[in-house]
Design a protein around this motif. Sequence first.
Motif, PDB file in Angstrom:
ATOM      1  N   LEU A 458      -8.165 -36.172 -18.593  1.00  0.00           N
ATOM      2  CA  LEU A 458      -7.058 -36.152 -17.637  1.00  0.00           C
ATOM      3  C   LEU A 458      -5.694 -36.314 -18.314  1.00  0.00           C
ATOM      4  O   LEU A 458      -4.761 -35.550 -18.023  1.00  0.00           O
ATOM      5  CB  LEU A 458      -7.273 -37.242 -16.580  1.00  0.00           C
ATOM      6  N   PRO A 459      -5.501 -37.284 -19.228  1.00  0.00           N
ATOM      7  CA  PRO A 459      -4.214 -37.345 -19.933  1.00  0.00           C
ATOM      8  C   PRO A 459      -3.929 -36.088 -20.747  1.00  0.00           C
ATOM      9  O   PRO A 459      -2.778 -35.644 -20.834  1.00  0.00           O
ATOM     10  CB  PRO A 459      -4.375 -38.561 -20.852  1.00  0.00           C
ATOM     11  N   LEU A 460      -4.966 -35.491 -21.341  1.00  0.00           N
ATOM     12  CA  LEU A 460      -4.766 -34.281 -22.123  1.00  0.00           C
ATOM     13  C   LEU A 460      -4.334 -33.124 -21.228  1.00  0.00           C
ATOM     14  O   LEU A 460      -3.461 -32.324 -21.613  1.00  0.00           O
ATOM     15  CB  LEU A 460      -6.064 -33.930 -22.866  1.00  0.00           C
ATOM     16  N   LEU A 461      -4.902 -33.034 -20.051  1.00  0.00           N
ATOM     17  CA  LEU A 461      -4.504 -31.999 -19.105  1.00  0.00           C
ATOM     18  C   LEU A 461      -3.054 -32.210 -18.658  1.00  0.00           C
ATOM     19  O   LEU A 461      -2.264 -31.257 -18.582  1.00  0.00           O
ATOM     20  CB  LEU A 461      -5.431 -32.018 -17.892  1.00  0.00           C
ATOM     21  N   ALA A 462      -2.690 -33.469 -18.379  1.00  0.00           N
ATOM     22  CA  ALA A 462      -1.310 -33.768 -17.981  1.00  0.00           C
ATOM     23  C   ALA A 462      -0.327 -33.387 -19.086  1.00  0.00           C
ATOM     24  O   ALA A 462       0.748 -32.814 -18.821  1.00  0.00           O
ATOM     25  CB  ALA A 462      -1.176 -35.257 -17.653  1.00  0.00           C
ATOM     26  N   LEU A 463      -0.687 -33.660 -20.318  1.00  0.00           N
ATOM     27  CA  LEU A 463       0.167 -33.307 -21.454  1.00  0.00           C
ATOM     28  C   LEU A 463       0.325 -31.794 -21.574  1.00  0.00           C
ATOM     29  O   LEU A 463       1.439 -31.294 -21.761  1.00  0.00           O
ATOM     30  CB  LEU A 463      -0.439 -33.866 -22.740  1.00  0.00           C
ATOM     31  N   THR A 464      -0.767 -31.065 -21.490  1.00  0.00           N
ATOM     32  CA  THR A 464      -0.721 -29.612 -21.654  1.00  0.00           C
ATOM     33  C   THR A 464       0.140 -28.964 -20.578  1.00  0.00           C
ATOM     34  O   THR A 464       0.955 -28.074 -20.868  1.00  0.00           O
ATOM     35  CB  THR A 464      -2.151 -29.033 -21.607  1.00  0.00           C
ATOM     36  N   VAL A 465      -0.030 -29.397 -19.350  1.00  0.00           N
ATOM     37  CA  VAL A 465       0.772 -28.847 -18.255  1.00  0.00           C
ATOM     38  C   VAL A 465       2.252 -29.169 -18.453  1.00  0.00           C
ATOM     39  O   VAL A 465       3.133 -28.316 -18.287  1.00  0.00           O
ATOM     40  CB  VAL A 465       0.275 -29.395 -16.898  1.00  0.00           C
ATOM     41  N   THR A 466       2.551 -30.403 -18.854  1.00  0.00           N
ATOM     42  CA  THR A 466       3.942 -30.823 -19.057  1.00  0.00           C
ATOM     43  C   THR A 466       4.609 -30.021 -20.168  1.00  0.00           C
ATOM     44  O   THR A 466       5.722 -29.501 -19.998  1.00  0.00           O
ATOM     45  CB  THR A 466       4.003 -32.318 -19.389  1.00  0.00           C
ATOM     46  N   LEU A 467       3.937 -29.896 -21.317  1.00  0.00           N
ATOM     47  CA  LEU A 467       4.531 -29.171 -22.438  1.00  0.00           C
ATOM     48  C   LEU A 467       4.622 -27.680 -22.143  1.00  0.00           C
ATOM     49  O   LEU A 467       5.593 -27.021 -22.556  1.00  0.00           O
ATOM     50  CB  LEU A 467       3.710 -29.405 -23.708  1.00  0.00           C
ATOM     51  N   GLY A 468       3.623 -27.128 -21.470  1.00  0.00           N
ATOM     52  CA  GLY A 468       3.691 -25.714 -21.101  1.00  0.00           C
ATOM     53  C   GLY A 468       4.870 -25.425 -20.195  1.00  0.00           C
ATOM     54  O   GLY A 468       5.588 -24.430 -20.374  1.00  0.00           O
ATOM     55  N   ALA A 469       5.093 -26.306 -19.218  1.00  0.00           N
ATOM     56  CA  ALA A 469       6.224 -26.130 -18.308  1.00  0.00           C
ATOM     57  C   ALA A 469       7.548 -26.306 -19.049  1.00  0.00           C
ATOM     58  O   ALA A 469       8.511 -25.548 -18.837  1.00  0.00           O
ATOM     59  CB  ALA A 469       6.121 -27.140 -17.165  1.00  0.00           C
ATOM     60  N   TYR A 470       7.606 -27.282 -19.955  1.00  0.00           N
ATOM     61  CA  TYR A 470       8.826 -27.522 -20.721  1.00  0.00           C
ATOM     62  C   TYR A 470       9.185 -26.311 -21.584  1.00  0.00           C
ATOM     63  O   TYR A 470      10.338 -25.854 -21.600  1.00  0.00           O
ATOM     64  CB  TYR A 470       8.636 -28.758 -21.601  1.00  0.00           C
ATOM     65  N   GLY A 471       8.196 -25.776 -22.283  1.00  0.00           N
ATOM     66  CA  GLY A 471       8.453 -24.613 -23.126  1.00  0.00           C
ATOM     67  C   GLY A 471       8.809 -23.384 -22.321  1.00  0.00           C
ATOM     68  O   GLY A 471       9.584 -22.534 -22.774  1.00  0.00           O
ATOM     69  N   GLY A 472       8.259 -23.272 -21.095  1.00  0.00           N
ATOM     70  CA  GLY A 472       8.548 -22.109 -20.262  1.00  0.00           C
ATOM     71  C   GLY A 472       9.923 -22.165 -19.627  1.00  0.00           C
ATOM     72  O   GLY A 472      10.625 -21.147 -19.562  1.00  0.00           O
ATOM     73  N   PHE A 473      10.326 -23.327 -19.162  1.00  0.00           N
ATOM     74  CA  PHE A 473      11.607 -23.445 -18.442  1.00  0.00           C
ATOM     75  C   PHE A 473      12.782 -23.715 -19.386  1.00  0.00           C
ATOM     76  O   PHE A 473      13.914 -23.327 -19.095  1.00  0.00           O
ATOM     77  CB  PHE A 473      11.523 -24.563 -17.398  1.00  0.00           C
ATOM     78  N   LEU A 474      12.517 -24.378 -20.497  1.00  0.00           N
ATOM     79  CA  LEU A 474      13.605 -24.691 -21.429  1.00  0.00           C
ATOM     80  C   LEU A 474      13.168 -24.262 -22.822  1.00  0.00           C
ATOM     81  O   LEU A 474      12.664 -25.057 -23.606  1.00  0.00           O
ATOM     82  CB  LEU A 474      13.927 -26.191 -21.396  1.00  0.00           C
ATOM     83  N   GLY A 475      13.324 -22.977 -23.104  1.00  0.00           N
ATOM     84  CA  GLY A 475      12.853 -22.427 -24.367  1.00  0.00           C
ATOM     85  C   GLY A 475      13.577 -23.010 -25.566  1.00  0.00           C
ATOM     86  O   GLY A 475      14.715 -23.490 -25.475  1.00  0.00           O
ATOM     87  N   TYR A 476      12.884 -22.977 -26.700  1.00  0.00           N
ATOM     88  CA  TYR A 476      13.453 -23.496 -27.943  1.00  0.00           C
ATOM     89  C   TYR A 476      14.706 -22.703 -28.333  1.00  0.00           C
ATOM     90  O   TYR A 476      14.700 -21.464 -28.336  1.00  0.00           O
ATOM     91  CB  TYR A 476      12.411 -23.390 -29.058  1.00  0.00           C
ATOM     92  N   PRO A 477      15.814 -23.379 -28.660  1.00  0.00           N
ATOM     93  CA  PRO A 477      17.083 -22.689 -28.957  1.00  0.00           C
ATOM     94  C   PRO A 477      17.130 -22.129 -30.383  1.00  0.00           C
ATOM     95  O   PRO A 477      17.739 -22.728 -31.280  1.00  0.00           O
ATOM     96  CB  PRO A 477      18.125 -23.789 -28.750  1.00  0.00           C
ATOM     97  N   TYR A 478      16.494 -20.971 -30.596  1.00  0.00           N
ATOM     98  CA  TYR A 478      16.454 -20.389 -31.941  1.00  0.00           C
ATOM     99  C   TYR A 478      17.846 -20.113 -32.501  1.00  0.00           C
ATOM    100  O   TYR A 478      18.080 -20.198 -33.706  1.00  0.00           O
ATOM    101  CB  TYR A 478      15.652 -19.086 -31.928  1.00  0.00           C
ATOM    102  N   GLN A 479      18.778 -19.766 -31.647  1.00  0.00           N
ATOM    103  CA  GLN A 479      20.128 -19.436 -32.097  1.00  0.00           C
ATOM    104  C   GLN A 479      21.072 -20.637 -32.077  1.00  0.00           C
ATOM    105  O   GLN A 479      22.232 -20.516 -32.464  1.00  0.00           O
ATOM    106  CB  GLN A 479      20.724 -18.319 -31.217  1.00  0.00           C
ATOM    107  N   GLY A 480      20.593 -21.777 -31.627  1.00  0.00           N
ATOM    108  CA  GLY A 480      21.448 -22.958 -31.537  1.00  0.00           C
ATOM    109  C   GLY A 480      21.619 -23.664 -32.871  1.00  0.00           C
ATOM    110  O   GLY A 480      20.974 -23.320 -33.880  1.00  0.00           O
ATOM    111  N   GLY A 481      22.469 -24.663 -32.880  1.00  0.00           N
ATOM    112  CA  GLY A 481      22.687 -25.446 -34.088  1.00  0.00           C
ATOM    113  C   GLY A 481      21.544 -26.415 -34.340  1.00  0.00           C
ATOM    114  O   GLY A 481      20.630 -26.563 -33.518  1.00  0.00           O
ATOM    115  N   VAL A 482      21.628 -27.105 -35.473  1.00  0.00           N
ATOM    116  CA  VAL A 482      20.583 -28.048 -35.837  1.00  0.00           C
ATOM    117  C   VAL A 482      20.467 -29.152 -34.793  1.00  0.00           C
ATOM    118  O   VAL A 482      19.363 -29.569 -34.418  1.00  0.00           O
ATOM    119  CB  VAL A 482      20.866 -28.653 -37.224  1.00  0.00           C
TER     120      VAL A 482
END
Length: 525
Positions: A458-482
């Motif tokens: 159950l904690p692993l499922l909660a983590l996967t859903v949370t990180l999947g949603a985070y990566g989908g809604f707030l993508g990694y800023p490849y063009q941003g600064g450090v």
Amino acid sequence: MTQPNRSPGASMSRMVGNALRMTVGTLASRVLGLVREMITAAVFGATRQLDSFYVAYTLANLARQLLAEGALSAAFVPVFTRVLRDRGMDRAARLARQASAVLIGCTLVAVILGILSSGQLVSLMAPGFSPEERAHTARVTAALFPFLFFMSTAALAMGVLNSLDRFFVPAVAPALSNLVFILSVWVWYPKVTVWHLVAAVMMGGASQMALQWVWSYRCGVPLAPERPDLEDPDLKRMLKLFLPYAAGLSLNQLNPVISRMLASFLESGAISALNYADRVLQLPLGLFVVATSQAVLPMLSRIDPEDVASFRDFLRDALRFNLLVVLPVSVGLVLFARPTVHLLFYRGAFGPWALEATSGALRMYGLGLVFMSCNSVIMRALYARGMARAAMGVTGVTVVSNLVLGAVLMRFMSYSGLALGTSLAFLLASIAGGLAISRRMGLPLGLLDLRWAVRQGLPLLALTVTLGAYGGFLGYPYQGGVGARVGWFVLCGVLAVVSYFGCAALVGLEELRLLRRSGGRREMR
């Protein structure tokens, strides 16, 4: 006089506390190790020149891991721990001094043989190199082999300190080595060559050895070599274990050779990409997996060999604690391999091809992190029980599986297939090791009962859903600064900790309670 065994709960809490101390020390080492690779990547990129250095470094490390961190630890720590428990510090210190003499003698022979056979070793490990590349790599290999002396003698001190429940200094010692390497490259920049890297490695190894020998002396166990008494029953028992463990671990050291050998047939830079991915993997491996397995071996060695139930319960709980901390890391590596590699390495000579190659390999390694962690703990249990033949068999499963799976998967997935083959090989080895020790004990490990699996799932499922949603809604800023990129990972880490450990607390996961109890009273030693 033999001391009574601690209760399973007290022993497990003590092991977790030791693992936490080692984790804190290892954090500095692994972070500086990543900085070291970031600097190397910026200077050299993923090139055949750097490939030659990594082949040479791997060969020197093979002997180090075989003699020092492998067979020595497996044979010395259980015997030293029991002598310390049953016969006192003076007798244990004498055993350590005799072991020092034996180790130094074996190491010097290995160094000489390694230098003399460097050309043949390079031909075996990198058959895809051209004759000129093999000749250059052989010279680098010969220059690096004395590194084995420093690491072997450092490993003996580490075994002594771990047996004395001193885990912080051995864990932080590699940080000094990495710091020396980084400062050396900084001094020589921009005229850094592969030969400068060789010199930096040697100076770092000498500093790592010196720190641990001094600390062992302060703890009452000076390691100045003493002439071995071959009639000493404790030394004889250690040597009796050393030879079969060395034979088995020599097979295990073929795994990195296999990956680099097969990668030498791929495009230029494939070996470097696998090395960069492996370097990232070493951070969680060192922080959690190695820390737990190093803490497990002395604790298992203290358990009465006749008390099979206590041994089984401790091993099961150690594996579950290991999974508690490793599973979320594995999920994070699989989901965010590309952003991780981009943040750490994407600069200077490290370009788009290196980014994609390293990310693909890291993703496949991330899948296998769980299996690598379980295999590491199970192998320590085999060592503690003196099951040398079984340990050799488990290692054989790893090597054969890695070779077959890597050769097949590289046809379809290139360097990523090699990484996936390694991960699957450790899965098969974990199963084989678990079955072997269960048969010896006459008891099932009981690791994956339904109640625990649900509470962990159950904690692993909660983590996967949370990180999947985070990566989908707030993508990694490849063009941003450090700052923006680091901030993205910081927020990701906060969300991961809250979702995973929050859910684990809600479902009442026992391993989390152990973590809280041990963390509340740990001290740095």
